[in-house]
Design a protein around this motif. Sequence first.
Motif, PDB file in Angstrom:
ATOM      1  N   SER A  32     -58.200   3.827 -34.580  1.00  0.00           N
ATOM      2  CA  SER A  32     -56.786   3.882 -34.217  1.00  0.00           C
ATOM      3  C   SER A  32     -56.556   3.202 -32.869  1.00  0.00           C
ATOM      4  CB  SER A  32     -56.317   5.336 -34.135  1.00  0.00           C
ATOM      5  OG  SER A  32     -56.804   5.951 -32.959  1.00  0.00           O
ATOM      6  N   PRO A  33     -55.373   2.630 -32.693  1.00  0.00           N
ATOM      7  CA  PRO A  33     -55.057   2.004 -31.406  1.00  0.00           C
ATOM      8  C   PRO A  33     -55.155   2.988 -30.232  1.00  0.00           C
ATOM      9  CG  PRO A  33     -53.445   1.357 -33.052  1.00  0.00           C
ATOM     10  CD  PRO A  33     -54.312   2.410 -33.672  1.00  0.00           C
ATOM     11  N   VAL A  34     -54.865   4.257 -30.478  1.00  0.00           N
ATOM     12  CA  VAL A  34     -54.939   5.261 -29.414  1.00  0.00           C
ATOM     13  C   VAL A  34     -56.381   5.415 -28.928  1.00  0.00           C
ATOM     14  CG1 VAL A  34     -54.616   7.712 -28.889  1.00  0.00           C
ATOM     15  CG2 VAL A  34     -52.902   6.499 -30.232  1.00  0.00           C
TER      16      VAL A  34
ATOM     17  N   THR B 216     -42.883   0.597 -32.590  1.00  0.00           N
ATOM     18  CA  THR B 216     -43.350   1.824 -31.938  1.00  0.00           C
ATOM     19  C   THR B 216     -43.761   2.888 -32.949  1.00  0.00           C
ATOM     20  OG1 THR B 216     -41.142   2.800 -31.925  1.00  0.00           O
ATOM     21  CG2 THR B 216     -41.735   1.396 -30.034  1.00  0.00           C
ATOM     22  N   ALA B 217     -44.291   3.980 -32.432  1.00  0.00           N
ATOM     23  CA  ALA B 217     -44.645   5.115 -33.287  1.00  0.00           C
ATOM     24  C   ALA B 217     -43.392   5.672 -33.971  1.00  0.00           C
ATOM     25  CB  ALA B 217     -45.331   6.205 -32.462  1.00  0.00           C
ATOM     26  N   PHE B 218     -42.273   5.628 -33.284  1.00  0.00           N
ATOM     27  CA  PHE B 218     -41.011   6.082 -33.867  1.00  0.00           C
ATOM     28  C   PHE B 218     -40.637   5.199 -35.058  1.00  0.00           C
ATOM     29  CE2 PHE B 218     -36.296   6.174 -33.951  1.00  0.00           C
ATOM     30  CZ  PHE B 218     -36.135   7.525 -34.234  1.00  0.00           C
TER      31      PHE B 218
ATOM     32  N   ARG C   7     -42.035   5.573 -42.664  1.00  0.00           N
ATOM     33  CA  ARG C   7     -42.503   6.601 -43.607  1.00  0.00           C
ATOM     34  C   ARG C   7     -41.316   7.214 -44.327  1.00  0.00           C
ATOM     35  NH1 ARG C   7     -43.533  12.178 -43.678  1.00  0.00           N
ATOM     36  NH2 ARG C   7     -45.339  12.716 -44.930  1.00  0.00           N
ATOM     37  N   SER C   8     -40.262   7.556 -43.584  1.00  0.00           N
ATOM     38  CA  SER C   8     -39.048   8.128 -44.197  1.00  0.00           C
ATOM     39  C   SER C   8     -38.417   7.119 -45.161  1.00  0.00           C
ATOM     40  CB  SER C   8     -38.035   8.516 -43.113  1.00  0.00           C
ATOM     41  OG  SER C   8     -38.564   9.507 -42.292  1.00  0.00           O
TER      42      SER C   8
END
Length: 147
Positions: free
Chosen positions: A68-70, A134-136, A142-143
């Motif tokens: 993961s990028p994190v 972004t993560a948002f 996903r939604s």
Amino acid sequence: MASLIKDQGGKKRIAFVDHNGNRKQIRIGKCSVRDAESFKTRLESLLSAKIQGVEPSRLDAEWLNEISPVLRDKLVKVELCRPLEIEGNPTVSKWITDYMDSRTDVKESTVKTWNSAANNLRGFAGDKQVKDFTAFDAQNFRSYLIE
């Protein structure tokens, strides 16, 4: 070389001494002991390469591209790998196309699966630049898929 430390709530961290002799630690979060041990083994391999002044092994380089990028950012912070570099400022659509074109090692069935996912992502964020995704945006994507 490195130690696995189990924190409360199932969270794990790896403590080690870097190439300059400084104590460092990376919090890898909640994961199984097996996954944490695997991460520790890769970290030790990256640390060994850093101490010896050589590039990481091909397997370690592949692993770095898969995590993961994190977690990769945490390894960058302790100087065990370089940050990912994206040439220019591509859109999500162009980046997907370039990535898929570069992966000549995968089966045709994998490419078909990727194309399906890629088309959904292009429809959602094709003109957005990768650096601005972004993560948002990922949560919204996903939604978007669920609807």
